[in-house]
Scaffold this motif. Structure first.
Motif, PDB file in Angstrom:
ATOM      1  N   LYS A   1       0.807  -1.218   0.000  1.00  0.00           N
ATOM      2  CA  LYS A   1       0.000   0.000   0.000  1.00  0.00           C
ATOM      3  C   LYS A   1       0.841   1.270   0.000  1.00  0.00           C
ATOM      4  O   LYS A   1       0.372   2.334  -0.354  1.00  0.00           O
ATOM      5  CB  LYS A   1      -0.922   0.014   1.219  1.00  0.00           C
ATOM      6  N   ASP A   2       2.081   1.178   0.423  1.00  0.00           N
ATOM      7  CA  ASP A   2       2.915   2.377   0.525  1.00  0.00           C
ATOM      8  C   ASP A   2       4.033   2.387  -0.524  1.00  0.00           C
ATOM      9  O   ASP A   2       5.092   2.948  -0.306  1.00  0.00           O
ATOM     10  CB  ASP A   2       3.495   2.490   1.931  1.00  0.00           C
ATOM     11  N   SER A   3       3.792   1.762  -1.669  1.00  0.00           N
ATOM     12  CA  SER A   3       4.818   1.668  -2.703  1.00  0.00           C
ATOM     13  C   SER A   3       4.334   2.268  -4.018  1.00  0.00           C
ATOM     14  O   SER A   3       3.139   2.314  -4.296  1.00  0.00           O
ATOM     15  CB  SER A   3       5.186   0.207  -2.946  1.00  0.00           C
ATOM     16  N   ILE A   4       5.290   2.712  -4.799  1.00  0.00           N
ATOM     17  CA  ILE A   4       5.024   3.160  -6.158  1.00  0.00           C
ATOM     18  C   ILE A   4       5.916   2.328  -7.061  1.00  0.00           C
ATOM     19  O   ILE A   4       7.110   2.192  -6.802  1.00  0.00           O
ATOM     20  CB  ILE A   4       5.343   4.652  -6.343  1.00  0.00           C
ATOM     21  N   TYR A   5       5.334   1.740  -8.094  1.00  0.00           N
ATOM     22  CA  TYR A   5       6.094   0.915  -9.024  1.00  0.00           C
ATOM     23  C   TYR A   5       6.067   1.555 -10.401  1.00  0.00           C
ATOM     24  O   TYR A   5       5.017   1.951 -10.884  1.00  0.00           O
ATOM     25  CB  TYR A   5       5.486  -0.484  -9.119  1.00  0.00           C
ATOM     26  N   LEU A   6       7.208   1.627 -11.007  1.00  0.00           N
ATOM     27  CA  LEU A   6       7.315   2.063 -12.391  1.00  0.00           C
ATOM     28  C   LEU A   6       7.498   0.785 -13.211  1.00  0.00           C
ATOM     29  O   LEU A   6       8.553   0.169 -13.165  1.00  0.00           O
ATOM     30  CB  LEU A   6       8.500   3.013 -12.570  1.00  0.00           C
ATOM     31  N   HIS A   7       6.450   0.367 -13.900  1.00  0.00           N
ATOM     32  CA  HIS A   7       6.475  -0.903 -14.618  1.00  0.00           C
ATOM     33  C   HIS A   7       7.509  -0.900 -15.725  1.00  0.00           C
ATOM     34  O   HIS A   7       8.311  -1.800 -15.850  1.00  0.00           O
ATOM     35  CB  HIS A   7       5.106  -1.199 -15.220  1.00  0.00           C
ATOM     36  N   SER A   8       7.453   0.085 -16.543  1.00  0.00           N
ATOM     37  CA  SER A   8       8.417   0.199 -17.637  1.00  0.00           C
ATOM     38  C   SER A   8       8.472   1.667 -18.056  1.00  0.00           C
ATOM     39  O   SER A   8       7.548   2.431 -17.807  1.00  0.00           O
ATOM     40  CB  SER A   8       8.019  -0.684 -18.819  1.00  0.00           C
ATOM     41  N   PHE A   9       9.556   2.006 -18.666  1.00  0.00           N
ATOM     42  CA  PHE A   9       9.740   3.402 -19.052  1.00  0.00           C
ATOM     43  C   PHE A   9      10.717   3.451 -20.216  1.00  0.00           C
ATOM     44  O   PHE A   9      11.736   2.758 -20.204  1.00  0.00           O
ATOM     45  CB  PHE A   9      10.279   4.197 -17.863  1.00  0.00           C
ATOM     46  N   ALA A  10      10.425   4.231 -21.194  1.00  0.00           N
ATOM     47  CA  ALA A  10      11.319   4.391 -22.336  1.00  0.00           C
ATOM     48  C   ALA A  10      11.225   5.817 -22.852  1.00  0.00           C
ATOM     49  O   ALA A  10      10.190   6.465 -22.743  1.00  0.00           O
ATOM     50  CB  ALA A  10      10.940   3.417 -23.443  1.00  0.00           C
ATOM     51  N   VAL A  11      12.325   6.281 -23.382  1.00  0.00           N
ATOM     52  CA  VAL A  11      12.383   7.592 -24.031  1.00  0.00           C
ATOM     53  C   VAL A  11      12.721   7.340 -25.496  1.00  0.00           C
ATOM     54  O   VAL A  11      13.621   6.561 -25.806  1.00  0.00           O
ATOM     55  CB  VAL A  11      13.452   8.490 -23.378  1.00  0.00           C
ATOM     56  N   SER A  12      11.979   7.987 -26.349  1.00  0.00           N
ATOM     57  CA  SER A  12      12.225   7.844 -27.781  1.00  0.00           C
ATOM     58  C   SER A  12      13.688   8.180 -28.090  1.00  0.00           C
ATOM     59  O   SER A  12      14.255   9.123 -27.535  1.00  0.00           O
ATOM     60  CB  SER A  12      11.289   8.791 -28.537  1.00  0.00           C
ATOM     61  N   ARG A  13      14.288   7.417 -28.961  1.00  0.00           N
ATOM     62  CA  ARG A  13      15.698   7.610 -29.315  1.00  0.00           C
ATOM     63  C   ARG A  13      15.959   9.045 -29.771  1.00  0.00           C
ATOM     64  O   ARG A  13      16.982   9.624 -29.431  1.00  0.00           O
ATOM     65  CB  ARG A  13      16.074   6.602 -30.408  1.00  0.00           C
ATOM     66  N   ASN A  14      15.030   9.653 -30.480  1.00  0.00           N
ATOM     67  CA  ASN A  14      15.271  11.022 -30.968  1.00  0.00           C
ATOM     68  C   ASN A  14      15.185  12.058 -29.843  1.00  0.00           C
ATOM     69  O   ASN A  14      15.524  13.216 -30.054  1.00  0.00           O
ATOM     70  CB  ASN A  14      14.339  11.377 -32.128  1.00  0.00           C
ATOM     71  N   MET A  15      14.726  11.646 -28.651  1.00  0.00           N
ATOM     72  CA  MET A  15      14.675  12.555 -27.504  1.00  0.00           C
ATOM     73  C   MET A  15      15.758  12.221 -26.470  1.00  0.00           C
ATOM     74  O   MET A  15      15.853  12.885 -25.439  1.00  0.00           O
ATOM     75  CB  MET A  15      13.297  12.491 -26.848  1.00  0.00           C
ATOM     76  N   ALA A  16      16.545  11.209 -26.744  1.00  0.00           N
ATOM     77  CA  ALA A  16      17.601  10.783 -25.821  1.00  0.00           C
ATOM     78  C   ALA A  16      18.614  11.906 -25.597  1.00  0.00           C
ATOM     79  O   ALA A  16      18.872  12.720 -26.481  1.00  0.00           O
ATOM     80  CB  ALA A  16      18.312   9.545 -26.372  1.00  0.00           C
ATOM     81  N   GLY A  17      19.159  11.942 -24.395  1.00  0.00           N
ATOM     82  CA  GLY A  17      20.188  12.925 -24.071  1.00  0.00           C
ATOM     83  C   GLY A  17      19.653  14.286 -23.661  1.00  0.00           C
ATOM     84  O   GLY A  17      20.426  15.210 -23.448  1.00  0.00           O
ATOM     85  N   LYS A  18      18.353  14.432 -23.524  1.00  0.00           N
ATOM     86  CA  LYS A  18      17.759  15.723 -23.170  1.00  0.00           C
ATOM     87  C   LYS A  18      17.368  15.791 -21.696  1.00  0.00           C
ATOM     88  O   LYS A  18      16.787  16.769 -21.256  1.00  0.00           O
ATOM     89  CB  LYS A  18      16.544  16.004 -24.050  1.00  0.00           C
TER      90      LYS A  18
END
Length: 47
Positions: free
Chosen positions: A13-30
């Motif tokens: 009840k006291d947790s937050i889970y980030l299931h998956s996350f991705a950044v588009s390759r053209n936005m990488a490094g920002k």
């Protein structure tokens, strides 16, 4: 927010889970990924 179908008995009840996350390759490094992770971390600290 519950996600028992995904986490099963590990759901806490006291947790937050980030299931998956991705950044588009053209936005990488920002710094978008770091900003999102920081936002989620701060959200968890407020709970």
């Amino acid at each position: 927010m519950e996600d028992i179908p995904f986490w099963g008995n590990r759901e806490k009840k006291d947790s937050i889970y980030l299931h998956s996350f991705a950044v588009s390759r053209n936005m990488a490094g920002k710094g978008i990924g770091g900003e999102v992770i920081s936002f989620i971390r701060d959200m968890g600290r407020k709970k």
